[in-house]
Design an enzyme around this catalytic site. Structure first.
Site: not given
Lengths: 183, 183
Positions: B7, B68, B141
């Site tokens: 992430d 991502e 996260d």
């Protein structure tokens, strides 16, 4: 002082190396534009630019790296790729212990042409003049990379503070004041 | 199959490693959130994230990396830093010959919760359930990095195409269809 200027971009990334003597006179050492095809996977494009950048770093051993600063408000289609390239360059330069300074496009234009709103052709002409070249470097990404390196040369304080500024430095200081007044 | 989910973020970058067995059951191997202070120079922040990422890559040796995907239309204040981090990760993974796949936030939410519009808490709960944890990984996260890794696990075709999909894969396929219908 040897400076590597980088105009970051995914499709075309300009890399320009100059040497600047204590009086502020600059000469061209190396310039290249790294190109990566849009059809290639993103990771492959970034890894190729990283490899070429590290080769230039190792071969020319610059004391400083000057990089164009990316803005989110620029063209959205290309800004993400440009940001990714600048991230790769910043991380690699820091790892190699090379100092990095970033400059906005208008700072670069002001430093080399005297106007923060100069066009590509004016930048090319002034880069050629500053480096004693018979014509503007092609493509524009090559001229831009050298313009960024020249900007760093003109903004970096002279080593002996008691020595008066050179004519080029005075011209740049005036140009910078004008560019700031335009904002 | 071992998968590293990332992430990307400049202030907090989530790194999560999972192992997935041939039946689709996943277990947690490693999770961490790399933090860099906003006061530090950008190059230093990116180089630190790169170093930590490469350490995880070397230590856990994943077969795939799931990242991502960043969009320019997201929060402009943080998107540039996120793009720069993702550039660093993509270049480093490609250099290390690790295959990279990128997933949008809504693909990740759909894969783990069944809805492309799930909130952070739902994602955390479903990540914990999928990995057999007693509570959601903290901070968000960390849960997001694991959710991205789980997304890759559920989207990657089973090695033997003749074998029927597992229950988890069927659930994910249904969730994905629903998420697509919502767009």
């Amino acid at each position: 002082m040897r400076i590597l200027g980088v105009d970051p971009g995914l499709t075309r990334c300009g890399l320009g190396v100059i040497d600047v003597d204590p009086r502020g006179a600059a000469r061209l050492v190396f310039v290249d534009v790294v190109r990566t095809p849009a059809k290639n996977p993103l990771g492959q494009r970034l890894a190729y630019i990283l490899e070429r950048f590290e080769t230039v770093l190792a071969h020319h051993d610059p004391q400083a790296l000057a990089l164009e600063r990316v803005f989110a408000q620029d063209n959205v289609a290309s800004v993400m790729g440009t940001a990714q390239v600048s991230g790769v360059i910043l991380a690699a330069a820091t790892r190699a212990s090379v100092n990095v300074e970033t400059y906005t496009p208008s700072e670069v234009k002001a430093a080399v042409t005297g106007s923060g709103r100069a066009n590509k052709a004016q930048v090319g002409v002034m880069v050629a003049r500053a480096l004693g070249l018979t014509q503007a470097p092609e493509p524009a990404d090559a001229a831009d990379a050298l313009a960024i390196a020249l900007t760093h040369a003109r903004r970096t304080p002279v080593r002996s503070p008691s020595r008066p500024a050179t004519q080029a430095q005075r011209q740049w200081q005036e140009a910078e004041s004008r560019a700031r007044a335009q904002k």
